[in-house]
Write an enzyme that holds these catalytic residues in place. Structure first.
Site, short mmCIF file in Angstrom:
data_model
loop_
_atom_site.label_atom_id
_atom_site.label_comp_id
_atom_site.label_asym_id
_atom_site.label_seq_id
_atom_site.Cartn_x
_atom_site.Cartn_y
_atom_site.Cartn_z
N HIS A 98 0.83 -1.23 0.00
CA HIS A 98 0.00 0.00 0.00
C HIS A 98 0.85 1.27 0.00
O HIS A 98 0.38 2.34 0.38
CB HIS A 98 -0.97 0.03 1.19
CG HIS A 98 -1.78 -1.20 1.32
ND1 HIS A 98 -2.95 -1.42 0.62
CD2 HIS A 98 -1.55 -2.34 2.04
CE1 HIS A 98 -3.42 -2.62 0.92
NE2 HIS A 98 -2.58 -3.20 1.76
N SER A 111 16.34 16.81 -18.99
CA SER A 111 15.27 17.79 -19.12
C SER A 111 15.78 18.95 -19.97
O SER A 111 16.96 19.32 -19.89
CB SER A 111 14.89 18.29 -17.73
OG SER A 111 14.37 19.59 -17.78
#
Ligand SMILES: O=C(O)C[C@H](Nc1ncnc2c1ncn2[C@@H]1O[C@H](COP(=O)(O)O)[C@@H](O)[C@H]1O)C(=O)O
Length: 460
Positions: free
Chosen positions: A169, A293
């Site tokens: 989770h 980037s």
């Protein structure tokens, strides 16, 4: 604005071409037409070898010349077919004319009327697809999957003992090892690979509506089912005796379902690798000259895994669609399968591209063992499970009378960050047997691994 010359619409034929070129050998239109010529030629060879319809066997030299029609199939044949199909508007008929044309060139006019005899187009098509798809799977897709599996297996073994916090989770959970987690994926993919290797490739060869009607009326004495079977099996395929005009395509639905399943397991791998990279568990090895980037110079982005994610989704969408549509055909046939099957290569192409990128991505990462160790050291509360389980065992064995050990540990740890000192103090005060207490005192998040390392031995 100037107009471009014709441009590919699929990125598989554009920027991704180098990664998928090998598939074109089998799953392109040219690959299909070569296989169609092969089936037509092999039918001629079979018929003459068995002196069917009063024919006589060809000489070995003539058979060699005939087989060269598909073995040497090339651009001249591709162009010839394109021109002929523009007239016939029927792709298989164009192939038949090509074979007849070459027979004439070879001086084999005497067997011209045997070309495509008793066949419907689907007799040629279904065998051609079974041949080309099986070759693409065996020669291209599976070997690429095997390369990914080899790379993953090496990492699973190398990292089998490297402790890692689990995150069920997304929350800190009982630790595992990085190698064991990768081994889970290898185990899953190996099962699917075996199922794919065992897939059947069925072929029908029984005429216009699958009844051998034309065959029987032309030669009532021949055992046509036996001939059909021998011919189909002679091509290395599995015989399907009972069909409409079309081979029922169930083998295709089964195969595409399995490839799509593999795609989804690989997708799970790609997103997990992305997540491990994002939390620093894997460092990316910068590629010389590459840019992460356009504006943030420090960045190295996990673009290989992201590309794989997108292409696996596309591949499964196409293959799932094919698996669904190909198993239906109105009455004895409709042509939807013909149009749909032209996209088999697209489905495989996106998957192959994804495999290529996963392979590249796996080759450009280093495990950051220091980050994994630091994360474990920040989460001592994951030992709560160990402590409550040991107390319960001690109570059962009569060495402790602690009431509701689970609630005790929940009170101590739920939603909290605990350090080593607090846990040691808590364990020291527990009323349990000495051996159990010693085991707990020696335990750390990095050693609470159960059999993680040993379980890697179950790798196939
Ligand atoms: O042996 C036969 O051909 C029997 C015939 N059924 C057909 N079986 C196989 N192909 C056929 C069939 N019909 C058409 N075509 C040709 O299929 C091509 C369909 O084009 P596309 O949609 O681009 O895949 C396109 O080339 C079509 O001409 C029937 O009437 O039952």
């Amino acid at each position: 604005m100037t107009e471009f010359p014709a441009q590919p619409l699929s990125p598989l034929d554009g920027r991704y071409r180098p990664a998928v070129t090998a598939l074109g050998e089998y799953l392109s239109e040219a690959g299909l037409n070569r296989a169609r010529v092969q089936v037509e030629v092999e039918w001629l060879v079979y018929l003459t070898e068995h002196s069917m319809f009063g024919s006589s066997p060809l000489t070995p030299a003539e058979i060699e010349q005939l087989r060269a029609l598909y073995l040497d199939f090339g651009q001249a044949d591709i162009d010839w077919l394109a021109e002929k199909e523009a007239v016939t508007r029927h792709d298989v008929k164009a192939v038949e004319y090509l074979v007849r044309h070459r027979l004439s060139e070879l001086g084999l006019d005497r067997i011209a009327e045997l070309t495509h005899i008793a066949c419907t187009s689907e007799d040629i098509n279904n065998l051609s697809y079974a041949l080309t798809v099986s070759q693409a799977v065996r020669a291209i897709w599976l070997p690429k999957l095997r390369l990914v599996l080899d790379s993953l297996r090496t990492k699973a073994v190398d990292f089998r003992a490297v402790p890692m916090l689990a995150r069920t989770h997304g929350q800190p959970a009982t630790p595992t090892t990085m190698g064991r987690e990768l081994a889970v994926t290898v185990y899953r993919l190996e099962r699917i690979a075996l199922q794919i290797e065992a897939n059947e490739y069925l072929g029908k060869f029984s005429g216009a509506t699958g009844t051998f009607a034309a065959h029987v009326v032309a030669d009532p004495d021949a055992d046509w089912p036996a001939i059909s079977r021998e011919f189909v099996e002679g091509l290395g395929l599995d015989w399907n005796p009972l069909t409409t005009q079309i081979e029922s395509h169930d083998w295709q639905a089964e195969l595409y379902g399995k490839i799509s399943h593999a795609n989804r397991v690989l997708h799970n791998l790609a997103t997990d690798m992305w997540t491990y990279i994002s939390i620093g568990y894997f460092r990316q090895i910068p590629v010389a000259g590459a840019t992460g980037s356009s504006t943030m110079p420090h960045k190295v982005n996990p673009i290989r895994f992201e590309n794989a994610e997108a292409n696996l989704e596309l591949s499964s969408a196409i293959l799932d669609s094919l698996a669904a549509t190909l198993v239906t055909s109105r009455l004895q046939r409709d042509l939807t399968d013909s149009s749909a099957q032209r996209n088999i290569g697209v489905g495989f192409g996106h998957s192959l591209l994804a495999l290529d990128n996963i392979l590249g991505g796996l080759g450009q990462i280093d495990l950051a063992e220091d980050v994994l160790a630091a994360d474990l050291d920040h989460n001592w509360e994951v030992l709560a499970e160990a402590i409550q389980t040991v107390i319960r065992a001690e109570v059962t064995a009569g060495r402790s009378s602690i009431e509701d050990p689970y609630a005790l540990l929940k009170e101590l740890t739920r939603g909290k960050r605990l350090g080593q000192a607090e846990l040691v103090e808590f364990v020291s005060k527990l009323d349990i047997g000495d051996a159990a207490k010693q085991r707990l005192l020696e335990l750390t998040p990095a050693t609470y691994l159960g059999l993680s390392d040993d379980l890697v031995d179950y790798l196939p």
